[in-house]
Design an enzyme around this catalytic site. Structure first.
Site, PDB file in Angstrom:
ATOM      1  N   GLU A  45      -6.215  -9.324   6.898  1.00  0.00           N
ATOM      2  CA  GLU A  45      -4.886  -9.648   7.417  1.00  0.00           C
ATOM      3  C   GLU A  45      -5.068 -10.328   8.770  1.00  0.00           C
ATOM      4  OE1 GLU A  45      -0.701  -7.500   8.744  1.00  0.00           O
ATOM      5  OE2 GLU A  45      -2.474  -6.299   8.329  1.00  0.00           O
ATOM      6  N   ARG A 270     -15.130   4.091   2.570  1.00  0.00           N
ATOM      7  CA  ARG A 270     -15.068   3.331   3.814  1.00  0.00           C
ATOM      8  C   ARG A 270     -16.257   3.670   4.702  1.00  0.00           C
ATOM      9  NH1 ARG A 270     -11.427   4.462   7.506  1.00  0.00           N
ATOM     10  NH2 ARG A 270     -10.830   6.416   6.534  1.00  0.00           N
ATOM     11  N   LYS A 280      -6.987  -2.793  14.613  1.00  0.00           N
ATOM     12  CA  LYS A 280      -6.628  -3.972  15.390  1.00  0.00           C
ATOM     13  C   LYS A 280      -5.484  -3.680  16.359  1.00  0.00           C
ATOM     14  CE  LYS A 280      -6.693  -6.458  11.576  1.00  0.00           C
ATOM     15  NZ  LYS A 280      -6.541  -7.557  10.600  1.00  0.00           N
TER      16      LYS A 280
END
Length: 807
Positions: A45, A270, A280
């Site tokens: 993204e 993960r 972020k």
């Protein structure tokens, strides 16, 4: 779906993906002819810069496609107009290209398909599979029910196809305010998977999009993502484990919209990185608050920052290749990354000298300046050269004897302040008054006189060159005062001072990964939840220290991007942003050794000498109300079995927990099993989600998992993850460990065999390592991790390597 494309060649040195459950699936699919070609995609993204958290996922996507002759796509999931910008798009693409990934012409924007998403939404409405809902967000959440209570239909769920189409088209036309309506899938309000209880597909948001312009309804992630995969012709859509429940929506959409062939989603564990955050939104907060200088601040975990720091793409790729692929979330020891950087720089960075905190030394018996010829490379690197040639800073390869530079020796030189001591501690092997030390490549000197300032600190040492037979225990670096080049030195260190700054126990390196800070059902990967400020209290106040000193003049003729090992100081290069010819700035890429491990060991040793702190359990017990005689007797009995005080109190007072614990028959593992029952399973037990019939966790299976943990076969983190999955599936936790190969390789004998094989395969490095080249420990640590698929216990590997070096 599109057809196969010609395959772009991968970088010659690019590591491939070790065999794992996803590669097994791909091999079966190709063998059966399910797909003509593997197509993967990496879908960041564009709401920030690419970071180290993206490395593992993008590595897996790209290398898997390359390994099977497939095609790799880079896609910008840019459907959130409030976060996506062209700046982030350009930065992410540039950084991934630097990393070595080549997607050719297959660069996509999800926003380019807004029109097609809208058409698919209308198709679902016409099929009776979607409806426009008009309840508030709070009411919708309440109507969806709870894990143990089915959802309630919205009063608008029965709207006709015509009414739904009319409302949805008016939503698109901008007639309604944000939140007034939304489009939902009509799936199953009684599903145990909450994601299937009529998830949102479109929301109204009156915000222009940076590419699409005016657009007032935007697709949710769960709707857009599978559609985009299908439109691009993706075959294997790999994502992290938190999306496992969302796969049901993915499959439902593929079925209802009739995609054939269609992509399939596969989830892998993960990978977090110690001493690092990758959210972020949190990184953006650090920038906004001025705690770092920007996305490219060398302390940041972004790829742009690592590039500015001087890390090479080869080092980052080699790091990614060492991380195993499985279905378990895991935090990676940051030493694995740092050692990959050191290993890469060891044979890349020529050795020169720089003094960061200068102290002047006058060589009283040096009558004339001299020009010394000093080698760029130490003997161990020379031995590693496959063709006998070595690199100059210019990149030219020359015979070993020519890989040298000229260094001036004048009457006055600078040494490090820390290399002289008036009152030296025991074992000090540098310069002392009346003592000797060797100046690198220049001979032995003796400190004859010391001149002090008003505060008693040395400002000048008068020394004399001595004959070789005098001898000296230590070697120090230096630069000529007359020709020294002034420079600023920025000493970067870890941005956070604790292994896991985002979790409940930040000091614990084995703490489970923090849940992702975004809602996959939302409009974007990140969501809009406020950022907690707690993580900032763990910032390392010494993450940047600035020194002003001098470097030898040979560097002035070298290329700007030359990476150096400043002897005894670390690896450095010129800061590509701030360094100028008239004012050199060198940033430290990484230290020569893992100084954090040394400090941690020292701290642990000093703590061991202190009186034991009062156990927290004692404090809790002291504050607890009086116990009945029966409860007191049970607590004492449990304590006698090895159960902790707090856990014993909980078991004595909760018959349901006590019954489950008793059924476990924990034996020697009573303490660990009790801790799991009280702290990890209590909530599920009370909700009836454990031990109901044959489909839930059997308490008798817990001691086997505790045995694996006690024996060092698995870590605490793996145990907790497996326990949670076993509680959901009913499968024995030890069986999950065995089936997925989650055991940690810690057996010293097995690791010795691996190390012996690696020594045989790398004889020159092995000889240098045994000869005292400690920096090669990182090289062999990485090789062991590769050989074991990332399952080796780093501590056990370190012990075996130290044993091998000493033997």
């Amino acid at each position: 779906m599109t057809g196969p494309d010609p395959v772009s060649p991968a970088a010659a040195d690019a590591p491939r993906v070790a065999p794992n459950f996803i590669t097994e699936i791909i091999e079966r699919d190709l063998e059966s002819g399910k797909y003509p070609q593997v197509v993967t995609r990496f879908p960041p993204e564009p709401s920030g810069y690419a970071h180290l958290g993206h490395v593992f996922a993008s590595f897996l996507d790209f290398q898997t496609a390359q390994q099977y002759g497939g095609r790799y796509h880079l896609r910008m999931d840019d459907t959130n107009p409030e976060l996506a910008t062209q700046e982030y798009v350009d930065a992410i693409a540039d950084d991934l290209r630097w990393l070595g990934w080549d997607w050719g012409e297959h660069f996509y924007y999800a926003s380019d398909n807004f029109g097609r998403y809208y058409e698919y939404a209308e198709q679902l409405i016409r099929q009776g599979d979607a409806y426009v809902d008009s309840v508030s967000g709070e009411e919708m959440a309440a109507l969806r029910g709870t894990p143990d209570r089915p959802g309630t239909p919205s009063p608008y769920r029965g709207r006709s196809v015509e009414e739904n189409l009319d409302l949805f088209r008016r939503m698109r036309a901008g007639e309604f305010a944000a939140g007034e309506h939304l489009l939902r899938a009509k799936i199953d309000l009684s599903s145990p998977n909450m994601k299937l209880r009529d998830p949102a597909l479109y929301r109204i948001l009156h915000v222009p999009h940076y590419r699409a312009g005016d657009w007032c309804i935007y697709p949710m992630y769960d709707f857009q993502h599978p559609l985009q995969d299908a439109l691009e012709g993706v075959t294997h859509s790999m994502c992290s484990l938190e999306f496992v429940d969302n796969r049901a929506i993915y499959d439902w959409l593929m079925e209802r919209l009739g995609f054939d062939p269609r992509p399939h989603q596969y989830e892998f564990g993960r990978r977090g990185l110690e001493y690092t955050i990758t959210s972020k939104r949190k990184l953006r907060r650090l920038i906004e608050e001025g705690r770092v200088s920007g996305w490219d601040d060398p302390r940041m975990p972004t790829l742009r920052a690592q590039r500015r720091l001087g890390v090479t793409p080869e080092a980052v790729r080699n790091f990614a290749a060492q991380i195993g692929v499985n279905r378990t979330n895991r935090t990676v020891d940051i030493a694995v990354y740092e050692n990959a950087v050191r290993d890469d720089l060891n044979t890349r960075a020529p050795r020169v000298m720089a003094v960061l905190e200068p102290l002047k030394v006058e060589l009283t018996n040096l009558t004339e300046p001299q020009e010394l010829t000093l080698p760029y490379w130490p003997h161990d690197v020379v031995a590693l050269s496959p063709d006998g040639l070595l690199s100059l800073p210019s990149g030219e390869r020359v015979p070993a004897e020519q890989a040298a530079r000229t260094v001036p020796l004048t009457r006055e030189v600078y040494i490090e302040q820390s290399d002289f001591a008036q009152n030296p501690p025991k074992g000090f092997k540098r310069l002392t008054q009346g003592g000797t030390v060797r100046l690198r490549g220049a001979g032995i000197i003796r400190a004859d006189e010391v001149e002090l300032d008003d505060s008693g600190q040395p400002v000048l040492i008068r020394a004399s060159l001595q004959p070789e037979e005098v001898g000296a225990a230590g070697v120090i670096h230096w630069v000529s005062v007359a020709q020294a080049v002034p420079a600023e030195f920025r000493l970067y260190d870890r941005l956070f001072r604790v292994p896991n700054p985002e979790v409940e126990n930040p000091e614990d390196a084995s703490s489970p990964l923090e849940a992702p800070d975004f809602d996959p059902e939302g409009m974007s990967h990140e969501g809009d939840a406020p950022v907690s400020g707690d993580f900032t209290r763990f910032l390392n106040p010494d993450s940047l220290q600035v020194r002003h000193g001098f470097v030898e003049p040979s560097v002035l003729g070298d290329p700007q991007d030359t990476r150096y090992q400043f002897e005894r100081q670390g690896y450095f290069w010129r800061d590509p942003v701030d360094s100028r010819e008239e004012g050199l700035v060198f940033g430290r890429i990484i230290t020569l050794k893992d100084t954090w491990a040394k400090e941690a060991k020292k701290a642990a040793g000093s703590q061991g000498q202190k009186a034991e702190p009062k156990p927290r359990a004692q404090a809790v017990a002291a504050a607890a109300p009086d116990f009945s005689p029966a409860e007191q007797a049970e607590i004492e009995r449990l304590r006698g079995l090895g159960v902790g005080s707090e856990d014993a109190i909980a078991l004595a007072r909760d018959p349901q927990l006590a019954e489950f614990f008793a059924a476990a028959g924990a034996g020697a593992h009573a303490g660990q099993v009790a801790a799991w029952v009280v702290n990890d399973l209590a909530g599920l037990l009370r909700e009836g989600q454990v031990h109901e019939g044959q489909s839930r966790l059997n308490p008798a299976d817990l001691p086997a998992l505790a045995e694996l943990l006690a024996g060092g076969s698995i870590s605490t983190r793996i145990a907790k993850d497996v326990l949670a999955r076993a509680a959901a599936s009913g499968e024995a936790p030890a069986a999950i460990v065995e089936r997925e190969g989650l055991k940690v390789v810690s057996d010293a004998g097995e690791l010795r065999r691996v190390v012996e094989d690696l020594f045989a395969a790398h004889p020159a490095e092995a000889e240098a390592f045994r000869g005292g080249k400690a920096a090669l420990q990182g090289f062999f640590m990485g090789k062991v991790m590769q050989a074991t698929g990332g399952k080796a216990d780093p501590k056990a590997v370190g012990a075996v390597l130290r044993e091998a070096a000493e033997g």
